[in-house]
Design a protein around this motif. Structure first.
Motif, PDB file in Angstrom:
ATOM      1  N   ALA A  29      -5.462   6.217  24.906  1.00  0.00           N
ATOM      2  CA  ALA A  29      -6.769   6.188  25.560  1.00  0.00           C
ATOM      3  C   ALA A  29      -7.514   7.499  25.325  1.00  0.00           C
ATOM      4  O   ALA A  29      -6.916   8.583  25.364  1.00  0.00           O
ATOM      5  N   VAL A  30      -8.812   7.384  25.067  1.00  0.00           N
ATOM      6  CA  VAL A  30      -9.660   8.563  24.891  1.00  0.00           C
ATOM      7  C   VAL A  30     -10.909   8.411  25.752  1.00  0.00           C
ATOM      8  O   VAL A  30     -11.302   7.304  26.133  1.00  0.00           O
ATOM      9  N   ASP A 164      -0.533   1.092  37.174  1.00  0.00           N
ATOM     10  CA  ASP A 164      -0.395   1.470  35.769  1.00  0.00           C
ATOM     11  C   ASP A 164       1.038   1.223  35.330  1.00  0.00           C
ATOM     12  O   ASP A 164       1.955   1.094  36.157  1.00  0.00           O
ATOM     13  N   ARG A 165       1.240   1.164  34.031  1.00  0.00           N
ATOM     14  CA  ARG A 165       2.590   0.907  33.527  1.00  0.00           C
ATOM     15  C   ARG A 165       3.510   2.097  33.830  1.00  0.00           C
ATOM     16  O   ARG A 165       4.585   1.937  34.394  1.00  0.00           O
ATOM     17  N   THR A 166       3.083   3.278  33.387  1.00  0.00           N
ATOM     18  CA  THR A 166       3.848   4.509  33.581  1.00  0.00           C
ATOM     19  C   THR A 166       2.883   5.634  33.903  1.00  0.00           C
ATOM     20  O   THR A 166       1.671   5.506  33.712  1.00  0.00           O
ATOM     21  N   ALA A 167       3.425   6.764  34.356  1.00  0.00           N
ATOM     22  CA  ALA A 167       2.572   7.925  34.632  1.00  0.00           C
ATOM     23  C   ALA A 167       1.894   8.406  33.358  1.00  0.00           C
ATOM     24  O   ALA A 167       0.726   8.826  33.371  1.00  0.00           O
ATOM     25  N   ALA A 168       2.602   8.345  32.230  1.00  0.00           N
ATOM     26  CA  ALA A 168       2.038   8.827  30.969  1.00  0.00           C
ATOM     27  C   ALA A 168       0.902   7.956  30.462  1.00  0.00           C
ATOM     28  O   ALA A 168       0.074   8.408  29.673  1.00  0.00           O
ATOM     29  N   SER A 169       0.844   6.692  30.908  1.00  0.00           N
ATOM     30  CA  SER A 169      -0.214   5.788  30.444  1.00  0.00           C
ATOM     31  C   SER A 169      -1.403   5.750  31.390  1.00  0.00           C
ATOM     32  O   SER A 169      -2.339   4.983  31.174  1.00  0.00           O
ATOM     33  N   THR A 170      -1.405   6.590  32.423  1.00  0.00           N
ATOM     34  CA  THR A 170      -2.433   6.550  33.458  1.00  0.00           C
ATOM     35  C   THR A 170      -3.686   7.301  33.011  1.00  0.00           C
ATOM     36  O   THR A 170      -3.639   8.510  32.783  1.00  0.00           O
ATOM     37  N   MET A 171      -4.798   6.581  32.923  1.00  0.00           N
ATOM     38  CA  MET A 171      -6.067   7.179  32.511  1.00  0.00           C
ATOM     39  C   MET A 171      -6.713   7.927  33.674  1.00  0.00           C
ATOM     40  O   MET A 171      -6.607   7.531  34.828  1.00  0.00           O
ATOM     41  N   PHE A 172      -7.394   9.013  33.337  1.00  0.00           N
ATOM     42  CA  PHE A 172      -8.161   9.808  34.306  1.00  0.00           C
ATOM     43  C   PHE A 172      -7.308  10.263  35.486  1.00  0.00           C
ATOM     44  O   PHE A 172      -7.745  10.260  36.635  1.00  0.00           O
ATOM     45  N   LEU A 173      -6.097  10.678  35.181  1.00  0.00           N
ATOM     46  CA  LEU A 173      -5.164  11.136  36.212  1.00  0.00           C
ATOM     47  C   LEU A 173      -5.710  12.377  36.917  1.00  0.00           C
ATOM     48  O   LEU A 173      -5.701  12.466  38.154  1.00  0.00           O
ATOM     49  N   GLU A 174      -6.202  13.350  36.156  1.00  0.00           N
ATOM     50  CA  GLU A 174      -6.708  14.595  36.745  1.00  0.00           C
ATOM     51  C   GLU A 174      -7.988  14.365  37.525  1.00  0.00           C
ATOM     52  O   GLU A 174      -8.209  14.965  38.587  1.00  0.00           O
ATOM     53  N   GLU A 175      -8.854  13.490  37.024  1.00  0.00           N
ATOM     54  CA  GLU A 175     -10.126  13.236  37.698  1.00  0.00           C
ATOM     55  C   GLU A 175      -9.911  12.584  39.060  1.00  0.00           C
ATOM     56  O   GLU A 175     -10.593  12.917  40.045  1.00  0.00           O
ATOM     57  N   VAL A 192       0.809   2.644  42.057  1.00  0.00           N
ATOM     58  CA  VAL A 192       1.992   1.813  41.795  1.00  0.00           C
ATOM     59  C   VAL A 192       2.228   1.787  40.293  1.00  0.00           C
ATOM     60  O   VAL A 192       1.305   1.512  39.519  1.00  0.00           O
ATOM     61  N   LEU A 193       3.446   2.093  39.873  1.00  0.00           N
ATOM     62  CA  LEU A 193       3.812   2.032  38.461  1.00  0.00           C
ATOM     63  C   LEU A 193       4.674   0.796  38.240  1.00  0.00           C
ATOM     64  O   LEU A 193       5.674   0.595  38.933  1.00  0.00           O
TER      65      LEU A 193
END
Length: 366
Positions: A29-30, A164-175, A192-193
């Protein structure tokens, strides 16, 4: 129009916008940030939750269009945006998402349609408690809705339940974490993962109807929530809606946007459908009438004669081709974009509509 008033942007109008930044959010994701020149800012004024359609001309001379939701908060005081940011998740075999991930760079120029969509919340009049249930890239429009609402209305609260599937696949985590830091008493976050255990919080697994029906009343006063925003894959949105309806939430308080739909059953073709029909379409103040060729949708008929007709996905998902049915009757193959109130009011998706009467009239300007 009053003297000095600014005309509304044309339906389906594209402009060239320069990419100012490409930020990698996850492995797939970008985030693309686009500069909006001063002379176009009024055209790109948006309501939180709306999306942009992007167009790429192929080497063969065809074009690929895709819609991506705006994740930026709306500028204060109704100003036009200086920049717009959208999130793009890579889809296997996706022409535009692959292009975005592998080729688009800062300084490139993209063809971008003016904002569209009705998965929205007007922050200026939105005091109260709001909530969202999102999956994957469904966070994108909700990020804009939540950040705009919390900044604009100090008396508003927002609960976000995201899957989301996993923490690494989570978009806009910081935002999203930043929203929690800025509004600790007014922004509630539940994550929920589905494919990864967390050290704290809810157990892993899918957010299905049964699980949501038990979870939501434990999180917030369901009957006090003024608006629910459901966004993501079809299965999650459908399950969330059924859970809310089972909790006696009125349908008028539920807003949905589907980001992905597997092939779904289409409406049956009626034997009494006419073999030759004509469609009259009004678009940007001009109208025309044309014959509908056998098997084509009303959008395809209009596009053969008006190349500026608005559309993006042609799959009944984005709602860009929404039009008012002035007269006649149509059959829609499928509809994942219009809410019940819209269809009851007479709106249809031109990309999914086939004529059932000899004469059909559409108004894209309503």
């Amino acid at each position: 129009m009053a003297a000095g008033a600014t005309p509304s942007p044309r339906h389906g109008a594209f402009h060239s916008l320069r990419v100012s930044a490409v930020e990698r959010l996850t492995d797939d994701a970008v985030a693309l940030t686009l500069d909006v020149p001063a002379e176009l800012r009024e055209d790109y004024r948006f309501t939180p939750g709306q999306h942009l359609a992007m167009r790429r001309i192929t080497a063969e001379g065809g074009e690929v269009r895709r819609t991506y939701s705006i994740c930026s908060p709306a500028p204060r005081a109704g100003a036009g945006p200086e920049r717009l940011t959208v999130g793009v998740r890579l889809v296997e075999g996706g022409e535009f998402s692959t292009y975005a991930h592998k080729e688009i760079a800062a300084g490139d120029v993209l063809d971008v349609m003016v904002p569209a969509g009705r998965f929205t919340l007007e922050p200026a009049g939105s005091a109260g408690h709001y909530a969202a249930i999102v999956g994957g890239s469904g966070i994108t429009p909700v990020l804009s809705i939540a950040s705009s609402l919390l900044a604009e209305r100090p008396d508003a609260r927002f609960c976000l339940v995201r899957s989301d599937r996993t923490a690494a696949s989570t978009m806009f985590l910081e935002e999203v974490a930043d929203l929690k830091d800025r509004y600790p008493d007014r922004f509630q976050l539940v994550t929920v993962l589905s494919r990864e255990e967390q050290d704290a919080g809810l157990d892993s697994g899918r957010l299905d109807q049964e699980r949501l029906a038990g979870l939501l009343p434990a999180l917030l006063p369901v009957d006090e929530v003024a608006g629910w925003f459901l966004c993501g894959p079809f299965g999650l949105v459908q399950g969330a809606e059924q859970a809310l309806r089972g909790l006696d939430v009125d349908r008028s308080r539920i807003h949905e946007e589907i980001f992905h739909v597997d092939e779904a059953p289409r409406a049956a073709v009626r034997a009494d459908a006419p073999s030759d029909s004509r469609v009259t379409a009004r678009l940007d103040g001009r109208a025309g009438t044309w014959p509908v060729q056998d098997g084509e949708t009303l959008l395809d008929t209009v596009l053969r004669n008006r190349g500026d007709a608005p559309y993006a996905c042609k799959g009944g998902v984005c709602g860009t081709c929404r039009a008012f049915l002035v007269r006649g009757e149509v059959r829609m193959d499928r509809n994942f974009a219009l809410e019940e109130e819209e269809t009851e009011a007479g709106f249809v998706l031109a990309c999914q509509s086939h004529p059932l009467t000899d004469e059909v009239e559409l108004d894209f300007d309503r």
